[in-house]
Design a protein around this motif. Structure first.
Motif, short mmCIF file in Angstrom:
data_model
loop_
_atom_site.label_atom_id
_atom_site.label_comp_id
_atom_site.label_asym_id
_atom_site.label_seq_id
_atom_site.Cartn_x
_atom_site.Cartn_y
_atom_site.Cartn_z
N PHE A 196 -49.41 -67.59 -51.69
CA PHE A 196 -49.05 -68.85 -51.05
C PHE A 196 -47.68 -68.69 -50.39
O PHE A 196 -46.89 -67.82 -50.75
N LYS A 197 -47.46 -69.53 -49.42
CA LYS A 197 -46.15 -69.56 -48.79
C LYS A 197 -45.83 -70.98 -48.40
O LYS A 197 -46.72 -71.78 -48.09
N CYS A 198 -44.56 -71.27 -48.43
CA CYS A 198 -44.09 -72.62 -48.10
C CYS A 198 -43.33 -72.52 -46.79
O CYS A 198 -42.20 -72.00 -46.76
N THR A 199 -43.95 -72.97 -45.72
CA THR A 199 -43.27 -72.94 -44.44
C THR A 199 -42.45 -74.20 -44.29
O THR A 199 -42.33 -75.01 -45.21
N ARG A 200 -41.92 -74.38 -43.10
CA ARG A 200 -41.09 -75.55 -42.87
C ARG A 200 -41.89 -76.84 -42.99
O ARG A 200 -41.40 -77.88 -43.41
N LYS A 201 -43.18 -76.74 -42.62
CA LYS A 201 -43.98 -77.96 -42.60
C LYS A 201 -45.11 -77.98 -43.62
O LYS A 201 -45.62 -79.03 -43.94
N ARG A 202 -45.52 -76.82 -44.08
CA ARG A 202 -46.75 -76.78 -44.86
C ARG A 202 -46.59 -75.92 -46.11
O ARG A 202 -45.73 -75.07 -46.22
N LEU A 203 -47.49 -76.19 -47.04
CA LEU A 203 -47.71 -75.29 -48.16
C LEU A 203 -49.08 -74.67 -47.93
O LEU A 203 -50.08 -75.39 -47.85
N ILE A 204 -49.10 -73.36 -47.79
CA ILE A 204 -50.33 -72.69 -47.35
C ILE A 204 -50.74 -71.66 -48.39
O ILE A 204 -49.92 -70.88 -48.88
N PHE A 205 -52.02 -71.66 -48.69
CA PHE A 205 -52.61 -70.61 -49.52
C PHE A 205 -53.38 -69.69 -48.59
O PHE A 205 -54.16 -70.16 -47.76
N GLU A 206 -53.18 -68.41 -48.75
CA GLU A 206 -53.85 -67.50 -47.84
C GLU A 206 -54.14 -66.18 -48.52
O GLU A 206 -53.69 -65.92 -49.63
N THR A 207 -54.91 -65.37 -47.83
CA THR A 207 -55.24 -64.06 -48.38
C THR A 207 -54.03 -63.15 -48.30
O THR A 207 -53.18 -63.27 -47.41
N LEU A 208 -53.96 -62.25 -49.24
CA LEU A 208 -52.84 -61.33 -49.31
C LEU A 208 -53.36 -59.92 -49.06
O LEU A 208 -54.30 -59.48 -49.70
N HIS A 209 -52.74 -59.27 -48.10
CA HIS A 209 -53.17 -57.91 -47.77
C HIS A 209 -51.97 -56.99 -47.85
O HIS A 209 -50.87 -57.33 -47.41
N LEU A 210 -52.20 -55.81 -48.41
CA LEU A 210 -51.12 -54.86 -48.52
C LEU A 210 -50.82 -54.27 -47.15
O LEU A 210 -51.73 -54.03 -46.35
N ASP A 211 -49.55 -54.03 -46.92
CA ASP A 211 -49.16 -53.40 -45.66
C ASP A 211 -49.51 -51.92 -45.69
O ASP A 211 -49.86 -51.37 -46.72
N VAL A 212 -49.36 -51.29 -44.54
CA VAL A 212 -49.59 -49.84 -44.50
C VAL A 212 -48.55 -49.17 -45.38
O VAL A 212 -47.50 -49.72 -45.68
N GLU A 213 -48.88 -47.98 -45.78
CA GLU A 213 -47.98 -47.28 -46.69
C GLU A 213 -46.61 -47.12 -46.07
O GLU A 213 -46.48 -46.70 -44.94
N GLY A 214 -45.64 -47.49 -46.80
CA GLY A 214 -44.28 -47.42 -46.28
C GLY A 214 -43.82 -48.73 -45.70
O GLY A 214 -42.63 -48.88 -45.41
N GLY A 215 -44.74 -49.66 -45.52
CA GLY A 215 -44.33 -50.94 -44.99
C GLY A 215 -44.33 -50.97 -43.48
O GLY A 215 -44.42 -49.93 -42.81
N VAL A 216 -44.25 -52.14 -42.91
CA VAL A 216 -44.30 -52.27 -41.46
C VAL A 216 -43.01 -51.82 -40.81
O VAL A 216 -42.94 -51.57 -39.62
N GLY A 217 -41.94 -51.72 -41.57
CA GLY A 217 -40.68 -51.32 -40.98
C GLY A 217 -40.59 -49.83 -40.71
O GLY A 217 -39.71 -49.37 -39.99
N GLU A 218 -41.49 -49.08 -41.29
CA GLU A 218 -41.42 -47.63 -41.11
C GLU A 218 -42.62 -47.17 -40.32
O GLU A 218 -43.76 -47.38 -40.70
N ARG A 219 -42.37 -46.56 -39.19
CA ARG A 219 -43.46 -46.05 -38.37
C ARG A 219 -43.35 -44.53 -38.36
O ARG A 219 -42.38 -43.96 -37.87
#
Lengths: 459, 274
Positions: free
Chosen positions: A350-373
């Motif tokens: 779940f995440k709480c944005t500025r306007k909403r409380l949202i439940f959503e699917t959780l997916h793992l990022d690519v290995e190393g994370g999105v910050g590392e290409r």
């Protein structure tokens, strides 16, 4: 010949409700959060109780869910009963959410997506041009598929108008009482706080039944087990939930949503298997496990605020919870439609944005994370079955970045970047930049599986 | 009908004590409904005189039983009106205060005495009614079914473990005397390194133990959990005409749920799925 599903007139006349997609005998109502409704299989069934456990002591997501619950009840003209504990019940209701603007209340999921849009998304994709026209990957469900009569699009930045509360109080649509007031009731001292509160709720329901109500009643307990409830033991909580479920089953036009205090929501609070016992005592139990106490998870999932654990879901008239068949977020229904290719349930967050409380699917990022290409294998980290290190061989046109930092006397930092093209034979300097000069040989490691072979657990 | 002929609750002989254990992620209530449905339908198919069925429910409301049995074309309301099924809702008779649960000092006695006497009287009434219709008929309670769902809740809300065990023992004795089947459901709360004391006592009473467990790999769209059937300590002390094939956990049957029933299939097969 077309067949029409039978729908009773009783369900049609109840405001803010609709028949459950799984069973027409079940009438469901919205929690005020479309994605949570999806997890429940369309909504919370009447005569059922939903318990939200939020073990994080630094946040109040459980209480936030209750605010949506109460606001939804008031918005769709249902009766609402609030049991106040930490705060006066009426003051707590005043902090509930509302629409941003009734005339422009049709904010949809796309608005949430817009505020999450990264800045560079408008840039045209140069490589994956064939995927340009595809819809952006969607991880949650919105309120576009249901009418606003069932689920209103609330806004966290808006508070419920006082006029709405006043009119609800005057018309007895809204009823509140505080736990501290009940403690001084005429009931004998042998009755615990939970018993006294439960008896008061039963009394309200009985009085209501005698008037033959035509609207559902929502019972909201935002902070079960807070200091106002006194010293509660595990038995008290279980007894309360058990009897509340029994009371609700005798009053089929009512439902309840309860949030447990953070210390009670911890799995170790009531002894071994505490959360499981709570799950058996109610119709639905969901844990909102926020990342606040675990910074590593916050770093790992920066776009979410916590994990959602589903322990049990309401199924008042079926063996199989309707959520298993109709929940888009959980993903079990997808596997059933696709001919039995079962892939398990989705992880939810779940995440709480500025306007909403949202439940959503959780997916793992690519290995190393999105910050590392990474375009080449990391040095000294690639092994194959022969257990020797595969060094990054010369490749064509690999850009190499060299960074030099200069510090002036005047404390100014200048960064100089130099780009150099690597020739076909490989730039020794570039290779040295990638591969450390002296490294001791690591012992050979046996690899359990190869990445080019299918995973054993890949169903 | 189960897809697997090697496991079917119908195959389990009558007048046994069946203990059903389950967990939160794999509720075993489908086994209770199946027991009752099978008992009613078998009686109808064999055109025997009606048999007694008593359902003692501590949690699930009668409306759920009614809705699920209706999916198997069993009209529970009709059965209750004909007094062939008696539904005892314990949740409405649970004491209000914790002191009542723990028992008033000096009174002594088991808090479940009233419940037991009610069940015993149902057997007596059934016997009396059957004898009135057929003076040569004896043992009207034979082949009856008693379902106790569930005992764990009673322990969690404050009843003493020994009082619950005494109730189960008394029901067991009543069922053995009347050649009836007793089905008890107990929730297993996973406590690593510990065995539930109540489960130990219940296991010592049972003839067979039906173990319903979730999959270790988590929920799946096609498989809800797995069931295993074990012999209880009393399985070999009774003379059974039917050999019951047990299922160890290593060869447990998988099952998936529909709205009204469970479908069993062998592990790794697609018979119940495709």
């Amino acid at each position: 010949m077309s067949f029409k599903r039978k729908s009773t007139s009783k369900t049609q006349s109840l405001p803010g409700t609709r028949p459950s997609p799984g069973s027409i005998a079940t009438t469901i109502t919205s929690t005020g959060i479309p994605s949570l409704d999806d997890i429940l299989g369309g909504g919370l069934p009447l005569s059922c109780s939903l318990v939200i456990a939020a073990p994080d002591p630094h946040s109040a997501y459980g209480e936030l869910v209750q605010k949506f619950f109460v606001s939804q009840g008031l918005a769709c003209k249902q009766d609402v009963l609030v049991v106040g504990s930490n705060l006066d019940a009426l003051d707590w209701v005043k902090s509930c959410v509302w629409f941003h603007n009734p005339t422009s209340s049709k904010t949809t999921l796309e608005d949430d997506v817009e505020e999450q849009k990264p800045a560079d998304e408008d840039q045209k994709m140069k490589i994956a041009w064939r995927y340009e026209q595809l819809k952006q990957f969607q991880t949650t469900v919105g309120s576009t598929s249901v009418s606003e009569d069932f689920c209103q699009p609330f806004d966290l930045t808006s508070r419920i108008p006082l006029s709405i509360i006043d009119s609800a109080l005057k018309s007895s649509q809204l009823t509140t009482f505080n736990v501290l007031d009940i403690l001084h009731s005429v009931l004998p001292n042998s009755f615990s706080t939970t018993q006294k509160v439960l008896l008061h709720i039963e009394e309200i329901l009985s009085q209501r039944s005698s008037r033959a109500p035509k609207v559902p009643l929502r019972i909201c307990i935002p902070a079960l087990g807070s200091y106002a409830w006194g010293d509660l033991c595990a038995q008290d909580i279980l007894h309360f939930l058990y009897r509340l479920r029994s009371v609700l089953s005798r009053h089929p036009l009512s439902c309840a949503s309860i949030s447990m205090e953070s210390h009670i929501s911890a799995n170790a609070w009531g002894g071994p298997g505490w959360i499981e016992k709570v799950g058996w005592m109610c119709d639905g139990l969901i844990t909102l496990d926020a990342f606040t106490t675990n910074p590593s998870l916050s770093t790992l999932f920066p776009s979410h605020h916590g994990l959602v654990h589903i322990h049990t879901l309401p199924s008042p008239h079926t063996l199989l919870p309707p959520s298993d068949r109709f929940s888009t977020l959980r993903g079990l229904s997808v596997s059933a439609v696709e001919g039995g290719n079962s892939s398990g349930e989705n992880n939810l967050a779940f995440k709480c944005t500025r306007k909403r409380l949202i439940f959503e699917t959780l997916h793992l990022d690519v290995e190393g994370g999105v910050g590392e290409r990474r375009t080449t294998p990391a040095p000294l980290t690639a092994f194959d079955n022969d257990s020797h290190i595969s060094s990054p061989g010369p490749t064509a046109a690999l850009p190499v970045v060299e960074v030099e930092v200069e510090v002036d006397r005047g404390s100014e930092v200048k960064a100089a970047f130099s780009l150099s093209q690597n020739d076909t034979e490989g730039n020794p300097q570039a290779e040295e930049a990638q591969v450390p000069k002296s490294r001791s040989k690591k012992p050979k490691k046996a690899v359990a599986f190869r990445s080019d072979r299918p995973d054993l657990y890949d169903f | 009908m189960s897809l697997s002929s090697s496991f079917d609750l119908l195959d389990i002989p009558k007048d046994i004590i069946l203990l059903i254990t389950d967990q939160l992620h794999s509720p075993g209530d489908f086994a209770l409904y199946r027991s009752l449905i099978s008992h009613i339908k078998q009686n109808q198919n064999q055109q025997r005189s009606s048999r007694l069925r008593v359902v003692i429910s501590t949690g699930q409301h009668i409306s759920r039983w009614d809705a699920i049995l209706a999916k198997s074309n069993v009209n529970l309301s009709q059965q209750i009106a004909a007094k062939t099924v008696h539904f005892v809702d314990m949740s409405s008779s649970i004491p209000q205060a914790q002191t009542e649960v723990k028992g008033e000092k000096g009174q002594g006695g088991n808090p479940f005495n009233t419940l037991f006497k009610k069940v015993a009287s149902l057997f007596d009434q059934f016997e009396t009614t059957a004898t009135e219709h057929d003076t040569t008929h004896r043992g009207a309670g034979a082949g009856a079914l008693v379902i106790l769902d569930d005992v764990s809740v009673l322990e969690w809300i404050g009843y003493e473990t020994m009082e619950i065990v005494r109730l189960c023992r008394a029901l067991r004795a009543l069922c053995i005397k009347n050649q009836a089947t007793l089905v008890i459901r107990h929730h297993i709360v996973v406590t690593p390194g510990e065995l539930d004391p109540l489960f130990r006592h219940l296991y010592s009473l049972c003839t067979y133990h039906l173990d319903v467990q979730p999959l270790t790999s988590g929920r799946s769209g096609d498989v809800r959990g797995q069931v295993a059937l074990h012999h209880g300590p009393n399985a070999f002390s009774q003379s059974t005409t039917t050999a019951v094939k047990t299922r160890q956990r290593s060869s447990a049957l998988h099952y998936r749920l529909t709205d009204g029933a469970a479908v069993f299939f062998e592990r790794g097969s697609s018979r119940g799925v495709l």
